[in-house]
Each structure stands twice: as C-alpha cells, then as structure tokens.
Design a protein around this motif. Structure first.
Motif, PDB file in Angstrom:
ATOM      1  N   ARG A 152       7.564  -1.839   6.439  1.00 18.56           N
ATOM      2  CA  ARG A 152       6.861  -3.023   5.925  1.00 18.56           C
ATOM      3  C   ARG A 152       5.635  -3.342   6.771  1.00 18.56           C
ATOM      4  O   ARG A 152       4.582  -3.723   6.235  1.00 18.56           O
ATOM      5  CB  ARG A 152       7.811  -4.219   5.908  1.00 18.56           C
ATOM      6  CG  ARG A 152       7.202  -5.495   5.358  1.00 18.56           C
ATOM      7  CD  ARG A 152       8.225  -6.617   5.366  1.00 18.56           C
ATOM      8  NE  ARG A 152       7.670  -7.847   4.805  1.00 18.56           N
ATOM      9  CZ  ARG A 152       6.988  -8.747   5.504  1.00 18.56           C
ATOM     10  NH1 ARG A 152       6.802  -8.546   6.810  1.00 18.56           N
ATOM     11  NH2 ARG A 152       6.523  -9.835   4.930  1.00 18.56           N
ATOM     12  N   ASN A 153       5.742  -3.192   8.083  1.00 20.44           N
ATOM     13  CA  ASN A 153       4.600  -3.478   8.948  1.00 20.44           C
ATOM     14  C   ASN A 153       3.419  -2.561   8.618  1.00 20.44           C
ATOM     15  O   ASN A 153       2.263  -3.016   8.560  1.00 20.44           O
ATOM     16  CB  ASN A 153       4.999  -3.324  10.415  1.00 20.44           C
ATOM     17  CG  ASN A 153       5.986  -4.388  10.860  1.00 20.44           C
ATOM     18  OD1 ASN A 153       6.096  -5.451  10.248  1.00 20.44           O
ATOM     19  ND2 ASN A 153       6.724  -4.106  11.922  1.00 20.44           N
ATOM     20  N   GLN A 154       3.681  -1.284   8.394  1.00 13.03           N
ATOM     21  CA  GLN A 154       2.596  -0.362   8.067  1.00 13.03           C
ATOM     22  C   GLN A 154       2.019  -0.654   6.685  1.00 13.03           C
ATOM     23  O   GLN A 154       0.800  -0.600   6.488  1.00 13.03           O
ATOM     24  CB  GLN A 154       3.091   1.082   8.147  1.00 13.03           C
ATOM     25  CG  GLN A 154       3.423   1.537   9.551  1.00 13.03           C
ATOM     26  CD  GLN A 154       3.577   3.053   9.660  1.00 13.03           C
ATOM     27  OE1 GLN A 154       2.998   3.804   8.883  1.00 13.03           O
ATOM     28  NE2 GLN A 154       4.361   3.504  10.632  1.00 13.03           N
ATOM     29  N   LEU A 155       2.884  -0.950   5.720  1.00 12.60           N
ATOM     30  CA  LEU A 155       2.394  -1.269   4.383  1.00 12.60           C
ATOM     31  C   LEU A 155       1.531  -2.526   4.402  1.00 12.60           C
ATOM     32  O   LEU A 155       0.446  -2.562   3.806  1.00 12.60           O
ATOM     33  CB  LEU A 155       3.573  -1.457   3.419  1.00 12.60           C
ATOM     34  CG  LEU A 155       4.415  -0.225   3.097  1.00 12.60           C
ATOM     35  CD1 LEU A 155       5.571  -0.602   2.171  1.00 12.60           C
ATOM     36  CD2 LEU A 155       3.571   0.859   2.446  1.00 12.60           C
ATOM     37  N   LEU A 156       2.008  -3.578   5.087  1.00 12.61           N
ATOM     38  CA  LEU A 156       1.251  -4.817   5.142  1.00 12.61           C
ATOM     39  C   LEU A 156      -0.081  -4.638   5.864  1.00 12.61           C
ATOM     40  O   LEU A 156      -1.095  -5.227   5.464  1.00 12.61           O
ATOM     41  CB  LEU A 156       2.071  -5.900   5.842  1.00 12.61           C
ATOM     42  CG  LEU A 156       3.003  -6.747   4.976  1.00 12.61           C
ATOM     43  CD1 LEU A 156       3.738  -7.764   5.819  1.00 12.61           C
ATOM     44  CD2 LEU A 156       2.231  -7.443   3.871  1.00 12.61           C
ATOM     45  N   GLY A 157      -0.073  -3.850   6.919  1.00 10.31           N
ATOM     46  CA  GLY A 157      -1.318  -3.618   7.642  1.00 10.31           C
ATOM     47  C   GLY A 157      -2.376  -2.999   6.748  1.00 10.31           C
ATOM     48  O   GLY A 157      -3.548  -3.407   6.759  1.00 10.31           O
ATOM     49  N   PHE A 158      -1.988  -2.007   5.938  1.00 16.27           N
ATOM     50  CA  PHE A 158      -2.935  -1.354   5.030  1.00 16.27           C
ATOM     51  C   PHE A 158      -3.356  -2.296   3.910  1.00 16.27           C
ATOM     52  O   PHE A 158      -4.539  -2.388   3.550  1.00 16.27           O
ATOM     53  CB  PHE A 158      -2.300  -0.089   4.457  1.00 16.27           C
ATOM     54  CG  PHE A 158      -3.140   0.598   3.415  1.00 16.27           C
ATOM     55  CD1 PHE A 158      -4.285   1.292   3.767  1.00 16.27           C
ATOM     56  CD2 PHE A 158      -2.789   0.536   2.082  1.00 16.27           C
ATOM     57  CE1 PHE A 158      -5.062   1.921   2.807  1.00 16.27           C
ATOM     58  CE2 PHE A 158      -3.548   1.163   1.110  1.00 16.27           C
ATOM     59  CZ  PHE A 158      -4.693   1.855   1.476  1.00 16.27           C
ATOM     60  N   ILE A 159      -2.405  -3.026   3.344  1.00 16.59           N
ATOM     61  CA  ILE A 159      -2.705  -3.922   2.222  1.00 16.59           C
ATOM     62  C   ILE A 159      -3.614  -5.057   2.658  1.00 16.59           C
ATOM     63  O   ILE A 159      -4.598  -5.391   1.980  1.00 16.59           O
ATOM     64  CB  ILE A 159      -1.394  -4.465   1.622  1.00 16.59           C
ATOM     65  CG1 ILE A 159      -0.612  -3.329   0.959  1.00 16.59           C
ATOM     66  CG2 ILE A 159      -1.666  -5.568   0.618  1.00 16.59           C
ATOM     67  CD1 ILE A 159       0.801  -3.701   0.593  1.00 16.59           C
ATOM     68  N   ASP A 160      -3.314  -5.675   3.817  1.00 15.78           N
ATOM     69  CA  ASP A 160      -4.132  -6.791   4.279  1.00 15.78           C
ATOM     70  C   ASP A 160      -5.530  -6.335   4.697  1.00 15.78           C
ATOM     71  O   ASP A 160      -6.517  -7.050   4.467  1.00 15.78           O
ATOM     72  CB  ASP A 160      -3.449  -7.485   5.454  1.00 15.78           C
ATOM     73  CG  ASP A 160      -2.191  -8.238   5.032  1.00 15.78           C
ATOM     74  OD1 ASP A 160      -2.032  -8.496   3.829  1.00 15.78           O
ATOM     75  OD2 ASP A 160      -1.356  -8.543   5.913  1.00 15.78           O
ATOM     76  N   SER A 161      -5.632  -5.172   5.311  1.00 21.59           N
ATOM     77  CA  SER A 161      -6.950  -4.698   5.742  1.00 21.59           C
ATOM     78  C   SER A 161      -7.851  -4.399   4.553  1.00 21.59           C
ATOM     79  O   SER A 161      -9.078  -4.481   4.668  1.00 21.59           O
ATOM     80  CB  SER A 161      -6.799  -3.452   6.618  1.00 21.59           C
ATOM     81  OG  SER A 161      -6.203  -2.388   5.875  1.00 21.59           O
ATOM     82  N   ASN A 162      -7.268  -4.059   3.421  1.00 19.50           N
ATOM     83  CA  ASN A 162      -8.056  -3.776   2.222  1.00 19.50           C
ATOM     84  C   ASN A 162      -8.057  -4.922   1.217  1.00 19.50           C
ATOM     85  O   ASN A 162      -8.640  -4.787   0.131  1.00 19.50           O
ATOM     86  CB  ASN A 162      -7.523  -2.516   1.535  1.00 19.50           C
ATOM     87  CG  ASN A 162      -7.785  -1.255   2.329  1.00 19.50           C
ATOM     88  OD1 ASN A 162      -8.851  -0.654   2.242  1.00 19.50           O
ATOM     89  ND2 ASN A 162      -6.813  -0.860   3.141  1.00 19.50           N
TER      90      ASN A 162
END
Length: 729
Positions: A363-373
């Motif tokens: 979840r941390n990796q998914l959120l990092g990518f989603i929020d950055s974009n």
C-alpha cells in the motif's frame, strides 16, 4: 408472577381460567406481602401443566421489598439450560524466551528461500512457525467464574443476617419498636454493601491502569456494547447470504491483455525495515485461517525477518499471491441491537496476519505512486491521507450555504450502491489499473492474483461454516482493499456533466444550485447525469439502489415537495426528504442545525443513562475520562460546520454537556457547574468548540487538510498584519 385480576369473582374461577391456558398455580397457601396491619397473597408463580416443580419455597427480602421472594426448581430433563464449558487460551507470558530464540535460530529457514514456488515457500515457513508455536506456547484451560460478588465480605454477610433476623422478628411481633430496629439494621446493611462495593471496584477502575484492562473492567459492568446475535441463524446461512451478493465478471480472463508503457509503475523490492514497520503498525491480535498469532511472530521476529522479506519479494517478483493467504474468516457484526434476519449483519474479514503484514508495504508503494501523479480525483475523500468525513462535510455544506446566501435553490442527491465492495469486478479493476493509472503488467497480474480465487468461511457462535469461493469484491478486512476500490470508482466523476460531485468511498453526493424559477431545468439536468451514472455502474458491474438513494431540496424558504418534478434513478423515483443523515450529520432542508443538536443531546443522555448506575463505583478521574471518551465526541464531530449556533441551540448543548459534567463530579441538578466544566475542557464548551475551529483553520492554511478546503480562503498581506484571511462565507 402477578396479582389476581379484580374481574375474577373467586379463586376457583381464576384457576379454571389458568387451566384453559395450560397453566397451573404453584403457590396458593402462604402470604407473600406483609404490612404492619396485614399479610396477603399477591405474588403468584405459574408453570405449564406438564411441568412438575421439584421444589418450591419463598424467602423474605427485607433489604429490597415488602414482598417475599418466591422461587421454584424444575426438572432439568424438561428445561434445558445452557451449560458453560471450560475456556482455553495460549499463555504467551510464560514462554521460555531463551529456549524459544535458541530453537528459532536453529530452524533451517534457508530451506524456505530455496523452494521454487511461492506456495511451497509459504507452506514450509508456516510449518516451521507452527512447530515452534506448539513446542513453546503452553495452552491453559480455565473455567469462567462469576466474579460479580467478590465484594461480598464476612462483615457484609453479618450485617445482612442481622437485618434478616430483625425482619423476621418484626413479622412475628408487628411492634413499632421491632420495626424501627429493623429499619436501623437495613440502613446499616445497605451502607456496608455500598462501601464494600466501592472498596472492591474502585481499584479496578483506576485511570492509571492499562487502558485495555480498564475498559475490560468497565465492560464487565455493562458499560460497553453488549454482543447480541440471532439464535436461529447459523454460519452456513450467513455464509450463503453473504455470497449471494457476488457478481460474476462481465469479462473473461482472456481480456487481461496488459500493455507495458513508458514510465509505468512497478514494485521495488522490500527492505527489512519496511517489513519491520509493517509489523509494528498492526494492532489487532486477531488470528486468521492460518492459525499464526501476531504476538508469537513478534517474539521471534529477529530470527525470521530476513525470511519473511525474501518471501514477500519473491511473491511480487513472480506476480503471485500465496494461496494460503487468500483464505478469510468472516465475523458477522450486527447492524442493530437485536438482529432478527440475515440482512441485519455486516461482515468483517479476518485475513492471515502475514497477508496483512505483506499488504502494508504494498500500500505504501501504491500510494506513493498515486499521490505523486495526482491520480485520485480531488473530490474523493475516502481512505486518503488528510481526507476524512469531517473534511468532506465542510466542503459540501459551505458550497450549499454560499448558494443559499445568493438566493439559489439546491438539490442534494445521495446515491447508494448495493454491496459495492462485494461487487467489485476483478478483471475490470485490473484493466483500469493498467490503462488509466499506468500500472505495469506485473503489478496488475499480482493484484489479480491477490483478488482471484479467494475463499471464506463464517465464524458464528464459536463455530465455523464450510469454505466457499469468492468471485468478486475486495476483502473488507484487508489493507489495500479500500485503496483498490477508490481506484475502481475514480472515473465516476468523469460522467457527471451538470452536477457537482463529492465521494467518500462508495457514498456519492451530487448537488446543483440554480434560481428557484429553474427547478424543472435543474431536475432535467439531474436526471441526465443520473442516467449516465447508472450506465457507468452497469458497465462496471455495479448496481445502484434507488430505494436507499435520497434527495434533499435545500432553500431558505418553505418548498412544497409535491410540486417538485420527479427525479429518477434506473426508472425508479427518488423520494424528496426534509432532512437526511449525511456522513453522520443531520442536514435539514433549510440547513438549520436543530436536528443535529437534538441528535447530540439524545446520544449524550442515552450514554449517561448507562453510566449513572455505575458512577458510585468509579473514581473521579475515571469518570472524567469517560466523559471525554464517550460523550465529548458527540459535541466535537464535524463541529466546524455548526459552531455558529443561535442562543437557543447553544443553551441546549451547554445544558447537555453540563449534565455530563455533573455525572463526572457527582453533583446534583442545580449545583454550580461552571468551574467543573473548566476542569474537564479547560474552557467553556462554546469556547472549546471555537478553539477547535481555529485549529481547523490553521490546518487548512498550512495544507494539513485537502486542497478543496484551502481553495475556499484567500490570504493577503497588509501593512499591519502578515496573514489576513478573506473568507467567502
């Protein structure tokens, strides 16, 4: 038990009437009620004709009533009473940690890392865990005993015996002196009982105790929510009912044609510190279908951390989620106090603890990518950092109140999806992740493996149902499930062309404002967007529920709802209401807060009714803690949107909170309370709510809350003040 009704002419007629109903009177000789001048038979005990009493008697009850206590014993072959069984638990406190760590270090964990398949690695790892667990964690058996009368000391027993003897003497003599002596003994016995209970219970409710122990002791007094269940429902029926909401996919696995694009997101391998942080974040000790306990994993974590990290990395590398981690145990939670049907339960899935640990770094990796974009829609407030119900509510209510100030008419429509989380289509989700969010084919395959071929059983009344396969939905106890659902419905706002939309998970709110003379045009626009939303739901294998969808017309003047054009959803009309419950807040047709304040007051007094009977057993600091924990949240939830109240509503909530403070300090109704409120809050209630609003404004200015709230204020510099705020409302 009852008295003989006056309309029966004699005892014989009364007995014949009882016989016609299959009943017989057991006590018909001795009097049960005693007064200074008479003794009468008032209290009666009835039983079925085929139920012979083994024993009957009556005893005096001087400390409570002028009536004798009557009782009977019946045959156990006729009346089946539930018997309590021995309980067992795993004793983690008496583990020999030195021997356990030594055995864990000697375990060949490297064999797990050499297995060629992910399922074999996990199975071998769990075999080693279970072997250590069985060898080092003792299983203790105990019998639950009634601890409610441990305050009953020999001194209390002597006082009660003296009171009962005085009562018996008065019954024989009926003299005034004997009655006065009995009253003195009764008063002395009541005082000793009260003091004994206080001396026993107060150490158990000391606020310095561990919070878990403190709340456990409070729940024993009936403070917490009592578990209730429908006795005529079994786990198999619940499991079948839950699974009937499953919706087969509109696509076939052959449609999983993922494309690799430039800049697509892919997992990176996990570091050991990420796994360690994931273990620390899990607070629940619930055990899943794998039987592995979180407390035991934490004891041997230094020995197994490299192996767990290796298994996680191997799983994301081969894009396969272990099969043994896709088994869930469903716990039905009643929606109402006394559920009577299968629909009165909601379900929470308990997933294996290793699966939950695995999902946190994912979840941390998914959120990092989603929020950055910035992939998630700006007006999706569910399951996101800095977003919540209390950030969505000010946005919606301020938009509507601003239009109301401009003399415009607003229609707020709240849509309800039928079992949205349980109906999520796995194939459609994975295609969206690849095409709309630029997830790599490897991640999409992994997420499909995570969702596909799951199974579940229902644990109900300490028994497990059979396991059944799941064909749709996300497990509602998983870590990444809510995020996946948010991504699934992220494109819903794109189909709305006329309405303003705001979402909190699957709660969709639509509103439009225009002058009152354009009502027909407004409704036409609403119907157009609802048609598009319904088509979107059908294309995404979701179903809207018109019967639970609501419309709230909002205007500062009275409106005849019958004169408004009909709003349709899937060819079914949506009713107009004068008020609705929106994300836990009562919204009225004129945006008045009377209903919300009345709800706060009702919740406050309802909680106080449960607290008052146990108040005398609880120390002062614990009572204050209960007020802050159980009652104060009623006043603070979403208080930013109704902090400016008229004098009458302010008086109501002040009176209600003063009652809570009177409970905390054990004051009478008309005692002064102002200084006590200051001890609880540090300020008066209204000042406390205003300070919270100032804190919210600070968070908005410094971007601790969503940007859609930040956009509502304007900052400018002046010669005198550095940050003046221009409020549009």
């Amino acid at each position: 038990m009852c008295a003989i009704p006056e309309f029966y002419p004699n005892w014989r007629t009364f007995e014949l009437e009882l016989f016609s109903f299959g009943l017989v009177n057991i006590n018909n000789n001795q009097p049960t009620h005693f007064s200074p001048t008479s003794s009468t038979l008032i209290d009666l005990l009835f039983a079925s004709l085929n139920l012979e009493p083994l024993f009957y008697d009556q005893i005096a009850f001087p400390g409570t009533s002028k009536h004798d206590l009557i009782f009977g014993t019946f045959d156990f072959d006729v009346i089946r009473r539930p018997t309590s069984s021995d309980m067992s638990y795993y004793d983690f406190k008496n583990i020999n940690l030195v021997e356990l760590i030594s055995a864990a270090n000697d375990t060949p964990w490297d064999l797990c890392c050499s297995c060629p398949e992910i399922n074999s690695r996990v199975d071998l790892f769990q075999f080693f865990i279970h072997s250590l667990f069985e060898n080092f964690v003792p299983l203790k058996h105990f019998c639950i005993r009634d601890s409610s009368n441990q305050w009953f000391t020999p001194d209390v027993l002597a006082a009660i015996r003296e009171r009962n003897q005085a009562y018996s003497f008065w019954k024989r003599t009926r003299s005034d002196a004997a009655f006065e002596y009995f009253r003195a003994c009764r008063k002395r016995a009541s005082s000793k009982i009260k003091n004994a209970k206080i001396n026993y219970f107060q150490p158990k409710f000391n606020s310095k105790l561990n919070p878990r122990i403190l709340w456990k002791n409070l729940n024993k007094l009936g403070l917490g929510k009592r578990k209730s269940c429908a006795q005529d429902v079994n786990g198999e029926e619940l499991n079948n009912f839950f699974l009937q909401n499953q919706v087969p996919s509109l696509l076939s696995p052959s449609h999983l044609t993922f494309q690799e694009r430039d800049g697509s997101f892919d997992f990176r391998l996990f570091e050991q510190h990420e796994v360690l942080n994931a273990v620390k974040r899990i607070k629940s000790n619930a055990t899943g279908a794998d039987g592995i306990h979180l407390r035991f994993l934490k004891l041997i974590l230094p020995c197994i951390l490299p192996t767990i990290t290796n298994i996680f990395n191997f799983s994301i590398t081969c894009s396969l989620f272990p099969d043994s981690w896709k088994v869930g145990i469903v716990t039905p939670v009643p929606k109402i106090k006394n559920p009577g049907s299968l629909g009165d339960f909601r379900w929470i899935t308990i997933v294996p603890v290793l699966s939950k640990i695995f999902e946190h770094p994912i979840r941390n990796q998914l959120l990092g990518f989603i929020d950055s974009n910035c992939f998630l829609n700006n007006y999706q407030s569910g399951f996101r950092n800095r977003h919540s119900c209390i950030s969505a509510l000010p946005k919606i209510t301020d938009d509507i109140s601003t239009e109301m100030d401009n003399n415009k008419f607003t229609i707020l429509t709240c849509l309800d999806f039928s079992k949205a989380f349980d109906s999520l289509d796995h194939l459609i989700l994975c295609n969206k992740l690849n095409s709309s969010f630029n997830f790599s084919p490897r991640i999409c395959s992994f997420i499909y493996s995570f969702l596909h071929n799951r199974s579940q059983c229902v644990k109900f009344n300490n028994s497990l149902s059979s396991f059944s396969n799941i064909v749709s939905g996300v497990p509602q106890g998983s870590v990444i499930g809510p995020l996946l659902f948010s991504l699934f419905i992220n494109d819903l706002p794109d189909v709305c062309r006329n309405l303003t939309i705001h979402m909190y998970a699957d709660d969709v709110q639509l509103y439009i404002s225009q002058p009152i003379g354009l009502v027909e045009d407004m409704v036409c626009r609403i119907n157009e967007d609802l048609y598009r939303i319904n088509s979107w739901a059908r294309d995404n294998n979701l179903k809207l529920n018109p019967s639970k969808s609501l419309c709230l017309p909002i205007y500062k003047n009275f409106i005849d709802f019958d004169s408004l054009p009909v709003i349709f959803l899937n060819n079914s009309p949506i009713p107009y209401l004068s008020r609705i419950n929106n994300l836990g807040v009562e919204l009225a047709h004129d945006l008045s807060w009377d209903y919300q304040i009345n709800r706060i007051i009702g919740n406050t007094y309802g909680t106080l009714r449960k607290l008052w009977p146990i108040a005398k057993f609880i120390p002062l600091d614990t009572r204050v803690r209960l007020v802050k924990t159980l009652i104060l949240p009623f006043f603070t939830y979403a208080s930013d949107i109704f902090c400016s109240l008229n004098s009458e509503l302010e008086r109501k909530i002040i009176v209600a909170f003063n009652s809570a403070c009177r409970f905390a300090f054990q004051l009478r109704r008309f005692d002064s309370i102002s200084d006590k409120v200051l001890l609880v809050l540090g300020h008066s209630l209204i000042s406390f709510l205003e300070i919270r609003s100032c804190v919210t404004m600070f968070k908005i200015i410094n971007n601790y809350l969503p940007l859609y709230l930040r956009d509502k204020i304007t900052l400018f510099n002046s010669n005198r003040l550095s940050k003046n705020i221009i409020l549009p409302f």
